[in-house]
Design an enzyme around this catalytic site. Structure first.
Site, PDB file in Angstrom:
ATOM      1  N   ASP A 199       0.837  -1.195   0.000  1.00 47.19           N
ATOM      2  CA  ASP A 199       0.000   0.000   0.000  1.00 47.19           C
ATOM      3  C   ASP A 199       0.876   1.251   0.000  1.00 47.19           C
ATOM      4  O   ASP A 199       1.948   1.250  -0.594  1.00 47.19           O
ATOM      5  CB  ASP A 199      -0.923  -0.046   1.223  1.00 47.19           C
ATOM      6  CG  ASP A 199      -2.276   0.575   0.940  1.00 47.19           C
ATOM      7  OD1 ASP A 199      -2.317   1.810   0.765  1.00 47.19           O
ATOM      8  OD2 ASP A 199      -3.282  -0.140   0.890  1.00 47.19           O
TER       9      ASP A 199
ATOM     10  N   ASP B  15      -0.627   3.124  18.807  1.00 50.14           N
ATOM     11  CA  ASP B  15      -1.221   1.794  18.947  1.00 50.14           C
ATOM     12  C   ASP B  15      -0.258   0.677  18.544  1.00 50.14           C
ATOM     13  O   ASP B  15      -0.508  -0.492  18.842  1.00 50.14           O
ATOM     14  CB  ASP B  15      -2.492   1.688  18.097  1.00 50.14           C
ATOM     15  CG  ASP B  15      -3.655   2.451  18.693  1.00 50.14           C
ATOM     16  OD1 ASP B  15      -3.461   3.091  19.748  1.00 50.14           O
ATOM     17  OD2 ASP B  15      -4.751   2.433  18.104  1.00 50.14           O
TER      18      ASP B  15
ATOM     19  N   ASN C 237     -14.496   0.354  -6.306  1.00 52.23           N
ATOM     20  CA  ASN C 237     -15.639   1.169  -5.862  1.00 52.23           C
ATOM     21  C   ASN C 237     -16.294   1.929  -7.017  1.00 52.23           C
ATOM     22  O   ASN C 237     -16.705   3.071  -6.851  1.00 52.23           O
ATOM     23  CB  ASN C 237     -15.170   2.213  -4.838  1.00 52.23           C
ATOM     24  CG  ASN C 237     -14.583   1.605  -3.597  1.00 52.23           C
ATOM     25  OD1 ASN C 237     -14.767   0.439  -3.328  1.00 52.23           O
ATOM     26  ND2 ASN C 237     -13.851   2.405  -2.851  1.00 52.23           N
TER      27      ASN C 237
ATOM     28  N   ALA D  82      -7.647  -7.302  -9.064  1.00 52.68           N
ATOM     29  CA  ALA D  82      -8.533  -8.262  -8.396  1.00 52.68           C
ATOM     30  C   ALA D  82      -9.322  -9.109  -9.385  1.00 52.68           C
ATOM     31  O   ALA D  82      -9.860 -10.163  -9.010  1.00 52.68           O
ATOM     32  CB  ALA D  82      -9.496  -7.535  -7.457  1.00 52.68           C
TER      33      ALA D  82
ATOM     34  N   SER E 242     -11.624  -1.140  -0.255  1.00 54.84           N
ATOM     35  CA  SER E 242     -10.300  -1.047   0.368  1.00 54.84           C
ATOM     36  C   SER E 242     -10.374  -1.429   1.838  1.00 54.84           C
ATOM     37  O   SER E 242      -9.440  -2.015   2.384  1.00 54.84           O
ATOM     38  CB  SER E 242      -9.776   0.390   0.280  1.00 54.84           C
ATOM     39  OG  SER E 242      -8.996   0.581  -0.853  1.00 54.84           O
TER      40      SER E 242
ATOM     41  N   ASN F 217      -5.663  -4.206  22.374  1.00 53.52           N
ATOM     42  CA  ASN F 217      -6.013  -3.063  23.203  1.00 53.52           C
ATOM     43  C   ASN F 217      -5.288  -1.830  22.701  1.00 53.52           C
ATOM     44  O   ASN F 217      -4.157  -1.919  22.216  1.00 53.52           O
ATOM     45  CB  ASN F 217      -5.621  -3.319  24.665  1.00 53.52           C
ATOM     46  CG  ASN F 217      -6.452  -4.410  25.293  1.00 53.52           C
ATOM     47  OD1 ASN F 217      -7.638  -4.255  25.523  1.00 53.52           O
ATOM     48  ND2 ASN F 217      -5.813  -5.543  25.559  1.00 53.52           N
TER      49      ASN F 217
ATOM     50  N   HIS G 161      -3.691   5.854   3.931  1.00 53.45           N
ATOM     51  CA  HIS G 161      -4.471   4.676   3.561  1.00 53.45           C
ATOM     52  C   HIS G 161      -3.815   3.365   3.993  1.00 53.45           C
ATOM     53  O   HIS G 161      -4.479   2.447   4.477  1.00 53.45           O
ATOM     54  CB  HIS G 161      -4.680   4.687   2.043  1.00 53.45           C
ATOM     55  CG  HIS G 161      -5.356   3.470   1.516  1.00 53.45           C
ATOM     56  ND1 HIS G 161      -4.689   2.474   0.844  1.00 53.45           N
ATOM     57  CD2 HIS G 161      -6.635   3.085   1.589  1.00 53.45           C
ATOM     58  CE1 HIS G 161      -5.550   1.521   0.510  1.00 53.45           C
ATOM     59  NE2 HIS G 161      -6.731   1.869   0.946  1.00 53.45           N
TER      60      HIS G 161
END
Length: 473
Positions: free
Chosen positions: A181, A190, A311, A326, A384, A226, A213
């Site tokens: 990506d 995180d 999309n 794809a 996506s 968490n 993205h």
């Protein structure tokens, strides 16, 4: 029906070629053969550490052969097509490399609205249903405690089962997921202390995500159990090994060759799953023989490639075909559904009986996940966003079953939850994570509280495979 290219969607070429070598050909023999006939100076990806190279390396030679895929990325030379394809019985397939595009992200003002909307809905839901049901008295205590709450997508796919009679003991440990990506934000809190293997296939740019993205998709597939600041759990395979291949620049562009180089790198690193939330324009009917062969050879080596269907639809009036890459039969194409299990209005469909099918569906509307700082979190729509759901769950199944490649593909589709929508739009159905029955220690004297799903705003912006701007061919 097939999408007609608009003027602004004109396919652009890099000037290089993608050359598909014959099945079973030896890399060294192929290099010598091509070099002797064409006068080129090709190298093997094996000559580079971890089979990683960039455009700068390509510029120093006439081309590089991807050892794991049997595909060459070749710089333009006079009469190169004639010289490469004149091998008689060993004729090679040659395709022009196209430019890859990605579209812009949400601005901060939109993100503030999104977060405020989600927080308000969560507060209303908590007030209506009361406190959390205490399961600790009735079931075996798991070794790890999950965050309070989870996204609707994790619940719908059984990553976090909605009934306390079931639980998910899998976390992706021992499985490698490659996210190809725009890179990853290594400063995101995180993921502090989480090891991440990474390479940038964009010359002059580090793997750090300047777009957002790639970090969003990584969060869904591999985010934490968490979080110190997220309002709910959004990550699936939180113990999986993360491999980041930056194949799209901070400006959102790259080339087909960079994607193939990323796939080759992922296979060289023995990644079981490759997630590609990108799409491209079609240069004509059918699909890329080079990408299809690359995906088939990846499957044979135990690597499953999962990609977004695109999309481009505007349902119910217009349904567009699954886009490149794809639409290749050996790449698992992912469609998007909303919280009500309806096909997302933008999600592309499988319009042709022999190729370009949607293989499976996943949550793709109102998907909350990490993104680059300072925004930190974002809620977006798109196939996506559906794709990393499947990639993360594929890692759980790989851990639970030991299956790889095509057998892992079959496990995902055979365990999918049937939906009312036609297979053209959702394939085998909604992807489902592996779960186990809980061990009940005491008789149950009351029923668990059934919680209504947290509603999402269907007006969230669609990202990133929209029909507005160009993305791949």
């Amino acid at each position: 029906m097939s999408k007609t290219l608009k003027k602004e969607e004109k396919v652009e070429y890099t000037g290089r070629y993608l050359v598909l070598l014959p099945e079973g050909s030896n890399t060294s023999d192929s290099i010598n053969q091509i070099n002797s006939i064409s006068g080129l100076n090709l190298k093997s990806s094996l000559e580079f550490e971890n089979e990683f190279f960039t455009d700068k390396d390509l510029a120093k030679t006439d081309g590089i052969i991807l050892d794991k895929l049997g595909i060459a990325i070749v710089n333009e030379k006079p009469k190169i097509e004639n010289s490469i394809s004149s091998f008689g019985d060993n004729q090679m397939i040659v395709e022009k490399e196209t430019v890859v595009y990605a579209i812009g992200m949400l601005d901060e003002s939109t993100q503030n609205y999104v977060e405020g909307y989600r927080d308000a809905i969560n507060q209303i839901t908590n007030a209506l249903v009361g406190s959390e049901f205490d399961e600790s008295s009735y079931a075996e205590q798991e070794s790890e405690v999950e965050s309070v709450g989870a996204t609707w997508g994790l619940k719908a796919t059984n990553v976090v089962p909605t009934t306390f009679l079931r639980y998910n003991p899998y976390n992706g440990a021992g499985i490698k997921i490659a996210i190809l990506d725009t890179g990853f934000d290594f400063t995101h809190p995180d993921f502090a202390g989480r090891p991440v293997v990474h390479q940038s296939f964009i010359a002059g740019e580090a793997t750090q995500d300047g777009h957002g993205h790639g970090t969003h998709c990584t969060g869904t597939a591999c985010g934490p159990l968490n979080s110190p600041s997220a309002s709910e759990r959004y990550g699936i395979a939180y113990a999986a090994s993360i491999y980041i291949g930056k194949v799209l620049s901070n400006g959102g562009s790259g080339g087909d060759g960079g994607i193939l180089a990323g796939i080759n790198w992922a296979i060289a690193n023995r990644c079981e799953v490759v997630s590609m939330s990108l799409r491209g324009f079609l240069t004509g009917p059918g699909y890329s023989a080079v990408f299809e062969t690359a995906a088939a050879r990846a499957l044979a080596q135990g690597t499953l490639i999962i990609a977004a269907a695109g999309n481009d639809s505007s349902r119910p009036g217009t349904v567009r075909q699954v886009m490149h890459p794809a639409n290749c039969p050996s790449i698992m194409a992912v469609g998007a559904v909303d919280v009500n299990m309806n096909v997302a209005s933008f999600s592309n469909g499988g319009l042709y009986p022999t190729y370009g099918a949607v293989d499976i569906a996943a949550p793709g509307v109102g998907v909350y996940s990490s993104t680059k700082l300072p925004t930190k979190y974002a809620t977006w729509n798109g196939t996506s966003m559906a794709t990393p759901h499947v990639a993360g769950i594929a890692a759980l199944w790989a851990q639970a079953s030991g299956l790889r490649g095509i057998n892992l593909w079959r496990k995902l589709t055979s365990t999918a939850k049937a939906l009312s929508s036609p297979a053209r739009d959702v394939g085998a159905g909604l992807v489902q994570a592996p779960t186990k029955n809980r061990l009940i220690k005491f008789p149950i004297d009351r029923f668990p509280i059934e919680r209504p799903p947290i509603l999402v705003n269907p007006r969230f912006p669609i990202d990133p495979i929209g029909p507005i701007e160009k993305i791949i061919r």
